[in-house]
Design an enzyme around this catalytic site. Sequence first.
Site, PDB file in Angstrom:
ATOM      1  N   CYS A   1      51.528  28.946 -58.669  1.00 39.01           N
ATOM      2  CA  CYS A   1      52.416  30.121 -58.692  1.00 39.01           C
ATOM      3  C   CYS A   1      52.217  30.998 -59.932  1.00 39.01           C
ATOM      4  O   CYS A   1      52.307  32.211 -59.850  1.00 39.01           O
ATOM      5  CB  CYS A   1      53.876  29.724 -58.521  1.00 39.01           C
TER       6      CYS A   1
ATOM      7  N   ARG B   1      61.334  30.956 -64.111  1.00 38.31           N
ATOM      8  CA  ARG B   1      60.486  31.986 -63.487  1.00 38.31           C
ATOM      9  C   ARG B   1      60.340  33.200 -64.390  1.00 38.31           C
ATOM     10  O   ARG B   1      59.315  33.868 -64.363  1.00 38.31           O
ATOM     11  CB  ARG B   1      61.028  32.330 -62.100  1.00 38.31           C
TER      12      ARG B   1
ATOM     13  N   CYS C   1      53.516  29.438 -54.453  1.00 34.60           N
ATOM     14  CA  CYS C   1      52.826  28.223 -54.896  1.00 34.60           C
ATOM     15  C   CYS C   1      51.591  27.894 -54.066  1.00 34.60           C
ATOM     16  O   CYS C   1      50.998  26.822 -54.218  1.00 34.60           O
ATOM     17  CB  CYS C   1      53.790  27.042 -54.898  1.00 34.60           C
TER      18      CYS C   1
ATOM     19  N   TYR D   1      63.762  20.237 -71.793  1.00 32.56           N
ATOM     20  CA  TYR D   1      63.520  21.170 -72.903  1.00 32.56           C
ATOM     21  C   TYR D   1      64.288  20.731 -74.142  1.00 32.56           C
ATOM     22  O   TYR D   1      64.100  21.284 -75.221  1.00 32.56           O
ATOM     23  CB  TYR D   1      63.918  22.591 -72.478  1.00 32.56           C
TER      24      TYR D   1
ATOM     25  N   LYS E   1      63.935  16.738 -58.887  1.00 32.09           N
ATOM     26  CA  LYS E   1      64.112  17.962 -59.639  1.00 32.09           C
ATOM     27  C   LYS E   1      64.975  18.929 -58.858  1.00 32.09           C
ATOM     28  O   LYS E   1      64.698  19.123 -57.674  1.00 32.09           O
ATOM     29  CB  LYS E   1      62.721  18.551 -59.881  1.00 32.09           C
TER      30      LYS E   1
ATOM     31  N   SER F   1      65.142  24.335 -66.264  1.00 28.14           N
ATOM     32  CA  SER F   1      65.481  25.477 -67.118  1.00 28.14           C
ATOM     33  C   SER F   1      66.944  25.910 -66.994  1.00 28.14           C
ATOM     34  O   SER F   1      67.591  26.223 -67.994  1.00 28.14           O
ATOM     35  CB  SER F   1      64.556  26.642 -66.790  1.00 28.14           C
TER      36      SER F   1
ATOM     37  N   CYS G   1      50.095  23.623 -60.302  1.00 32.04           N
ATOM     38  CA  CYS G   1      50.681  24.539 -59.336  1.00 32.04           C
ATOM     39  C   CYS G   1      49.945  25.860 -59.424  1.00 32.04           C
ATOM     40  O   CYS G   1      49.267  26.131 -60.411  1.00 32.04           O
ATOM     41  CB  CYS G   1      52.170  24.741 -59.586  1.00 32.04           C
TER      42      CYS G   1
ATOM     43  N   LYS H   1      61.501  17.918 -54.739  1.00 29.20           N
ATOM     44  CA  LYS H   1      61.743  19.143 -55.489  1.00 29.20           C
ATOM     45  C   LYS H   1      62.530  20.093 -54.599  1.00 29.20           C
ATOM     46  O   LYS H   1      62.043  20.515 -53.547  1.00 29.20           O
ATOM     47  CB  LYS H   1      60.412  19.773 -55.911  1.00 29.20           C
TER      48      LYS H   1
ATOM     49  N   ARG I   1      61.187  30.350 -51.962  1.00 28.13           N
ATOM     50  CA  ARG I   1      60.360  29.148 -51.807  1.00 28.13           C
ATOM     51  C   ARG I   1      60.938  28.144 -50.804  1.00 28.13           C
ATOM     52  O   ARG I   1      60.549  26.988 -50.781  1.00 28.13           O
ATOM     53  CB  ARG I   1      60.216  28.458 -53.176  1.00 28.13           C
TER      54      ARG I   1
ATOM     55  N   GLU J   1      59.979  12.321 -48.226  1.00 26.92           N
ATOM     56  CA  GLU J   1      59.023  12.965 -49.143  1.00 26.92           C
ATOM     57  C   GLU J   1      58.439  11.934 -50.114  1.00 26.92           C
ATOM     58  O   GLU J   1      57.238  11.922 -50.390  1.00 26.92           O
ATOM     59  CB  GLU J   1      59.723  14.059 -49.966  1.00 26.92           C
TER      60      GLU J   1
HETATM   61  C1  PBG Z   1      56.128  25.584 -60.524  1.00 17.09           C
HETATM   62  C2  PBG Z   1      57.282  24.996 -61.205  1.00 17.09           C
HETATM   63  C3  PBG Z   1      58.612  25.470 -61.303  1.00 17.09           C
HETATM   64  C4  PBG Z   1      59.274  24.603 -62.161  1.00 17.09           C
HETATM   65  C5  PBG Z   1      58.373  23.622 -62.525  1.00 17.09           C
HETATM   66  N1  PBG Z   1      57.143  23.863 -61.910  1.00 17.09           N
HETATM   67  C6  PBG Z   1      59.240  26.683 -60.762  1.00 17.09           C
HETATM   68  C7  PBG Z   1      59.458  26.847 -59.333  1.00 17.09           C
HETATM   69  O1  PBG Z   1      59.203  25.971 -58.507  1.00 17.09           O
HETATM   70  O2  PBG Z   1      59.894  27.934 -59.017  1.00 17.09           O
HETATM   71  C8  PBG Z   1      60.701  24.730 -62.621  1.00 17.09           C
HETATM   72  C9  PBG Z   1      60.986  24.155 -63.957  1.00 17.09           C
HETATM   73  C10 PBG Z   1      62.252  24.618 -64.578  1.00 17.09           C
HETATM   74  O3  PBG Z   1      63.060  25.356 -63.986  1.00 17.09           O
HETATM   75  O4  PBG Z   1      62.463  24.222 -65.727  1.00 17.09           O
HETATM   76  N2  PBG Z   1      56.101  25.498 -59.155  1.00 17.09           N
END
Ligand code: PBG
Length: 326
Positions: free
Chosen positions: A122, A205, A130, A313, A248, A274, A120, A195, A217, A233
């Site tokens: 970003c 972030r 991104c 995690y 996700k 996260s 990615c 996603k 986003r 998708e």
């Molecule tokens: C990058 C990305 C993100 C996550 C994984 N790859 C952040 C986003 O899309 O803002 C999120 C992972 C997480 O929250 O643990 N694009």
Amino acid sequence: MKYPNYRARRMRRTENLRRLVQETRLSVDQLIMPYFVQEGIRGKEEIQSMPGQFRFSLDALLKELESLKKLQVKHLLLFGIPKEKDAKASSAYHSRGVVQNAIRRIKKEFPRLTVISDVCLCEYMNHGHCGVVRKETVDNDATLPLLAETALSHADAGADIVAPSDMMDGRIGAIRRTLDQKGFTEIPIMSYAAKYASAFYGPFREAAHSRPSFGNRKSYQMDPANREEALREIQMDLEEGADMVMVKPALPYLDVIREIKSQFRVPVAAYQVSGEYAMIKAASKTDYLNERNIVLESLLAIVRSGANAILTYYAKDAARWLREEF
Ligand code: PBG
């Protein structure tokens, strides 16, 4: 299934009987541990919104991976945090970039670990989006060559799997063609296919310094309301050459995982993100919830819904808890 001929409780009487008829099993082999590697720091820094998770210097990460190996967690996902960010994410596809260097060292010292690289832009863009920004919008087609270049540089450094997470249309095809042209026909693509534009990414972030400096986003990540769109998708990514598709976040989207699994019958991964991690952490700190039990139950539920692999995690903790069980 009529009482008293059928008594559901008979097979629940002892732990052994319960195990005998268990339909879903969670194994350490399914777990993928995400890591953040940061350029230009020493040691490791704890991420404030994700207690127990760190940004690592490469040396500190290599030390950390000893413990991953001991717990027999076999797979990791790498995120890079570069020193320099700009408007074309130059350090995302630099052959000596933070992730490329990390992949090379990890594969040298831990050849058997599966290294999955997050593809990615970003974390490498000065605006935190991104893709390439033109007139305050993210330009899909201008972003594709940069993503393909990034994936190629990861494969070239030795990544076992590349995992695009940007949500641009057509990126799987663009990456597949580039990898194939350069002789990386054997490198699989794990696509972040469904996603969602989720509030559960908040802590990430902060961790990756990738909060967008303007807007959000929603013009490229999916609307949480949509399930049929997730199927489109997935179909698109499979047609373009994805080897594994990801949903996700995980726990709030189990219906999506289930439906994808039953419609497509392909390997599915789910990302316990996260925010899911931070929520469990916060609740267990106050003793409102038992951390171990909540984590194992959540991961089991994700597998039951149809996921073959889970990015979490909690991978190391879960590996330890699974060992201690019984
Ligand atoms: C990058 C990305 C993100 C996550 C994984 N790859 C952040 C986003 O899309 O803002 C999120 C992972 C997480 O929250 O643990 N694009």
